[in-house]
Motif scaffolding. Structure first.
Motif, PDB file in Angstrom:
ATOM      1  N   ALA A 136       0.827  -1.210   0.000  1.00  0.00           N
ATOM      2  CA  ALA A 136       0.000   0.000   0.000  1.00  0.00           C
ATOM      3  C   ALA A 136       0.856   1.252   0.000  1.00  0.00           C
ATOM      4  CB  ALA A 136      -0.913  -0.003   1.226  1.00  0.00           C
ATOM      5  N   ASN A 137       2.168   1.087   0.193  1.00  0.00           N
ATOM      6  CA  ASN A 137       3.048   2.241   0.326  1.00  0.00           C
ATOM      7  C   ASN A 137       3.944   2.432  -0.891  1.00  0.00           C
ATOM      8  OD1 ASN A 137       2.010   2.657   2.881  1.00  0.00           O
ATOM      9  ND2 ASN A 137       3.581   1.406   3.858  1.00  0.00           N
ATOM     10  N   LEU A 138       3.516   1.931  -2.045  1.00  0.00           N
ATOM     11  CA  LEU A 138       4.342   2.092  -3.236  1.00  0.00           C
ATOM     12  C   LEU A 138       4.507   3.575  -3.569  1.00  0.00           C
ATOM     13  CD1 LEU A 138       3.032  -0.675  -5.666  1.00  0.00           C
ATOM     14  CD2 LEU A 138       5.222  -0.601  -4.486  1.00  0.00           C
ATOM     15  N   PRO A 139       5.725   3.989  -3.869  1.00  0.00           N
ATOM     16  CA  PRO A 139       5.930   5.393  -4.226  1.00  0.00           C
ATOM     17  C   PRO A 139       5.397   5.673  -5.624  1.00  0.00           C
ATOM     18  CG  PRO A 139       7.956   4.174  -4.521  1.00  0.00           C
ATOM     19  CD  PRO A 139       6.971   3.213  -3.906  1.00  0.00           C
ATOM     20  N   ARG A 140       5.077   6.927  -5.886  1.00  0.00           N
ATOM     21  CA  ARG A 140       4.670   7.302  -7.234  1.00  0.00           C
ATOM     22  C   ARG A 140       5.864   7.159  -8.168  1.00  0.00           C
ATOM     23  NH1 ARG A 140       1.839  13.102  -5.726  1.00  0.00           N
ATOM     24  NH2 ARG A 140       0.619  12.374  -3.947  1.00  0.00           N
ATOM     25  N   ARG A 141       5.568   6.793  -9.406  1.00  0.00           N
ATOM     26  CA  ARG A 141       6.656   6.664 -10.379  1.00  0.00           C
ATOM     27  C   ARG A 141       7.373   7.986 -10.574  1.00  0.00           C
ATOM     28  NH1 ARG A 141       4.173   2.865 -15.269  1.00  0.00           N
ATOM     29  NH2 ARG A 141       3.864   0.975 -13.998  1.00  0.00           N
ATOM     30  N   SER A 142       6.613   9.076 -10.537  1.00  0.00           N
ATOM     31  CA  SER A 142       7.230  10.386 -10.718  1.00  0.00           C
ATOM     32  C   SER A 142       8.186  10.701  -9.578  1.00  0.00           C
ATOM     33  CB  SER A 142       6.153  11.475 -10.796  1.00  0.00           C
ATOM     34  OG  SER A 142       5.323  11.462  -9.647  1.00  0.00           O
ATOM     35  N   GLU A 143       7.868  10.242  -8.364  1.00  0.00           N
ATOM     36  CA  GLU A 143       8.742  10.500  -7.222  1.00  0.00           C
ATOM     37  C   GLU A 143      10.029   9.703  -7.345  1.00  0.00           C
ATOM     38  OE1 GLU A 143       8.482  10.750  -2.336  1.00  0.00           O
ATOM     39  OE2 GLU A 143       6.996   9.583  -3.445  1.00  0.00           O
ATOM     40  N   VAL A 144       9.915   8.442  -7.727  1.00  0.00           N
ATOM     41  CA  VAL A 144      11.102   7.607  -7.915  1.00  0.00           C
ATOM     42  C   VAL A 144      11.972   8.180  -9.027  1.00  0.00           C
ATOM     43  CG1 VAL A 144      11.940   5.321  -8.557  1.00  0.00           C
ATOM     44  CG2 VAL A 144       9.925   5.538  -7.105  1.00  0.00           C
ATOM     45  N   LEU A 145      11.343   8.578 -10.134  1.00  0.00           N
ATOM     46  CA  LEU A 145      12.090   9.135 -11.254  1.00  0.00           C
ATOM     47  C   LEU A 145      12.827  10.399 -10.843  1.00  0.00           C
ATOM     48  CD1 LEU A 145      12.851   9.218 -14.247  1.00  0.00           C
ATOM     49  CD2 LEU A 145      10.700  10.433 -14.682  1.00  0.00           C
ATOM     50  N   LEU A 146      12.168  11.266 -10.072  1.00  0.00           N
ATOM     51  CA  LEU A 146      12.811  12.500  -9.637  1.00  0.00           C
ATOM     52  C   LEU A 146      14.018  12.207  -8.757  1.00  0.00           C
ATOM     53  CD1 LEU A 146      12.920  15.561  -9.418  1.00  0.00           C
ATOM     54  CD2 LEU A 146      11.302  15.406  -7.507  1.00  0.00           C
ATOM     55  N   VAL A 147      13.880  11.296  -7.806  1.00  0.00           N
ATOM     56  CA  VAL A 147      14.978  10.951  -6.914  1.00  0.00           C
ATOM     57  C   VAL A 147      16.153  10.369  -7.705  1.00  0.00           C
ATOM     58  CG1 VAL A 147      15.697   9.369  -5.075  1.00  0.00           C
ATOM     59  CG2 VAL A 147      13.565  10.652  -4.849  1.00  0.00           C
ATOM     60  N   VAL A 148      15.871   9.505  -8.652  1.00  0.00           N
ATOM     61  CA  VAL A 148      16.926   8.900  -9.470  1.00  0.00           C
ATOM     62  C   VAL A 148      17.651   9.965 -10.287  1.00  0.00           C
ATOM     63  CG1 VAL A 148      17.386   7.343 -11.407  1.00  0.00           C
ATOM     64  CG2 VAL A 148      15.846   6.630  -9.563  1.00  0.00           C
ATOM     65  N   LEU A 149      16.913  10.900 -10.873  1.00  0.00           N
ATOM     66  CA  LEU A 149      17.536  11.971 -11.652  1.00  0.00           C
ATOM     67  C   LEU A 149      18.387  12.883 -10.771  1.00  0.00           C
ATOM     68  CD1 LEU A 149      14.650  12.997 -14.082  1.00  0.00           C
ATOM     69  CD2 LEU A 149      16.744  11.737 -14.636  1.00  0.00           C
ATOM     70  N   LEU A 150      17.898  13.163  -9.565  1.00  0.00           N
ATOM     71  CA  LEU A 150      18.672  13.986  -8.640  1.00  0.00           C
ATOM     72  C   LEU A 150      19.995  13.307  -8.305  1.00  0.00           C
ATOM     73  CD1 LEU A 150      15.923  15.248  -6.144  1.00  0.00           C
ATOM     74  CD2 LEU A 150      17.112  16.593  -7.886  1.00  0.00           C
ATOM     75  N   LYS A 151      19.935  11.998  -8.057  1.00  0.00           N
ATOM     76  CA  LYS A 151      21.123  11.277  -7.622  1.00  0.00           C
ATOM     77  C   LYS A 151      22.123  11.045  -8.751  1.00  0.00           C
ATOM     78  CE  LYS A 151      23.939   9.586  -5.217  1.00  0.00           C
ATOM     79  NZ  LYS A 151      24.711  10.252  -6.238  1.00  0.00           N
ATOM     80  N   ILE A 152      21.643  10.577  -9.877  1.00  0.00           N
ATOM     81  CA  ILE A 152      22.535  10.139 -10.947  1.00  0.00           C
ATOM     82  C   ILE A 152      22.956  11.284 -11.866  1.00  0.00           C
ATOM     83  CG2 ILE A 152      22.714   8.641 -12.987  1.00  0.00           C
ATOM     84  CD1 ILE A 152      22.967   7.210 -10.347  1.00  0.00           C
ATOM     85  N   VAL A 153      22.087  12.266 -12.055  1.00  0.00           N
ATOM     86  CA  VAL A 153      22.376  13.347 -13.001  1.00  0.00           C
ATOM     87  C   VAL A 153      22.763  14.640 -12.283  1.00  0.00           C
ATOM     88  CG1 VAL A 153      21.469  14.767 -14.874  1.00  0.00           C
ATOM     89  CG2 VAL A 153      20.827  12.354 -14.716  1.00  0.00           C
ATOM     90  N   LEU A 154      21.880  15.127 -11.393  1.00  0.00           N
ATOM     91  CA  LEU A 154      22.098  16.451 -10.827  1.00  0.00           C
ATOM     92  C   LEU A 154      23.267  16.498  -9.850  1.00  0.00           C
ATOM     93  CD1 LEU A 154      21.116  19.343 -10.778  1.00  0.00           C
ATOM     94  CD2 LEU A 154      19.607  18.751  -8.877  1.00  0.00           C
ATOM     95  N   GLN A 155      23.406  15.502  -8.983  1.00  0.00           N
ATOM     96  CA  GLN A 155      24.476  15.573  -7.981  1.00  0.00           C
ATOM     97  C   GLN A 155      25.873  15.617  -8.604  1.00  0.00           C
ATOM     98  OE1 GLN A 155      24.385  12.621  -4.874  1.00  0.00           O
ATOM     99  NE2 GLN A 155      25.924  13.665  -3.661  1.00  0.00           N
ATOM    100  N   PRO A 156      26.215  14.722  -9.546  1.00  0.00           N
ATOM    101  CA  PRO A 156      27.547  14.855 -10.166  1.00  0.00           C
ATOM    102  C   PRO A 156      27.691  16.128 -10.979  1.00  0.00           C
ATOM    103  CG  PRO A 156      26.267  13.081 -11.189  1.00  0.00           C
ATOM    104  CD  PRO A 156      25.537  13.481  -9.961  1.00  0.00           C
TER     105      PRO A 156
END
Length: 309
Positions: free
Chosen positions: A218-238
């Protein structure tokens, strides 16, 4: 980069074992909760205490680590703000969202990266110390503050958090040993080393066990939230690390490569361990972020090394 690639093999292998264990119901659901507590209260504090007690504190402060720290704080704050304003999560879950966006897997993948690409493991020690002694306590303080809202002695609880939290206590104790030049007595060091060696494998097993049945959660994250976190980590941080390091601090060559490579590392398992320990809804977000960033970081690490080396 064969050693970097090899560093991902145990991650996926142990995660797969954990998934199979849960899928076949070898130990039952209670095993996942029990193993999470073992990691949080015993194995993780042990490995932090023994590792930090043996590091050399000389020469750890550098402009490279400052660029990495700035990118971590900025991107983590963006992740936390997005969790609050876009996805309307509570403070404790916001802390996990920010951590998933910027807290890198310095221990498990940072070591092979530092040795193979940089030829110097000192940066991984500095990155670990920054995360363990500054970022991690901040995240845990936010979680503890939220979960204990309205409790008497709230300020006192925050001040005593390092004493009550085994993870922070283990890291602080190890750093104090290193600063004082003390060594762990051999009779104590051996059992602590054995216990600490179980930390990462158990965390990966728990991560794999959590994957089973995710479709019914019941606690699955929204796809948009997962996508945003992944982009922040892999693209924006470096990217932020490169811009800050090169244009603000004038870094070039190996110092710039070290900072950006570490900023491109995937999300650490600690985010999932903490979310599971405190039974937070953002645990599913942390789990998916770890898996996706670990997979995608193969491309990001290779690209960074190619462009900056």
């Amino acid at each position: 980069m064969p050693t970097v690639v090899a560093g991902f093999v145990p991650i996926w292998a142990l995660t797969g074992v954990g998934y199979l264990v849960r899928r076949t119901n070898l130990f039952g659901l209670a095993a996942e909760r029990a193993l999470t507590r073992v990691v949080f209260y015993l194995a993780m504090p042990a490995v932090l205490f023994t590792t930090l007690s043996r590091v050399s504190l000389d020469g750890l402060a550098s402009t490279s680590i400052l660029a990495f720290a700035v990118s971590t704080v900025l991107v983590g704050a963006i992740g936390l703000a997005a969790s609050r304003w876009l996805f309307h999560r509570r403070l404790a879950d916001q802390a996990i969202g920010g951590m998933s966006s910027a807290y890198v897997n310095a221990a498990n993948l940072g070591i092979p990266v530092a040795i193979t690409v940089l030829g110097d493991p000192s940066f991984v020690v500095a990155a670990l110390m920054f995360q363990l002694l500054l970022v991690m306590p901040t995240v845990l303080t936010l979680i503890d503050t939220d979960l204990n809202t309205g409790a008497t002695g709230r300020f006192r609880r925050v001040l005593l958090l390092p004493v009550r939290n085994p993870v922070i206590l283990g890291a602080a104790g190890g750093l104090a040993m290193a600063a004082l030049g003390w060594q762990i007595p051999p009779l104590l060091a051996q059992p602590l080393d054995l216990l600490g060696a179980a930390g990462v494998p158990l965390a990966l097993l728990v991560l794999g066990m959590s994957l089973f049945g995710r479709g019914q959660s019941a606690n699955l994250p929204r796809r948009s939230e997962v996508l945003l976190v992944v982009l922040l980590k892999i693209v924006l941080q470096p990217l932020v690390c490169f811009l800050v390091g090169h244009f603000a601090f004038g870094l070039t060559g190996p110092p710039l490569l070290a900072a950006v490579l570490f900023a491109a590392l995937p999300t650490a398992q600690n985010a999932f361990v903490f979310a599971s320990q405190y039974e937070l809804r953002a645990g599913a977000l942390a789990r998916d972020a770890i898996l996706l960033t670990t997979l995608l970081s193969m491309a990001s690490l290779t690209l960074v090394a190619y462009l900056l080396s």
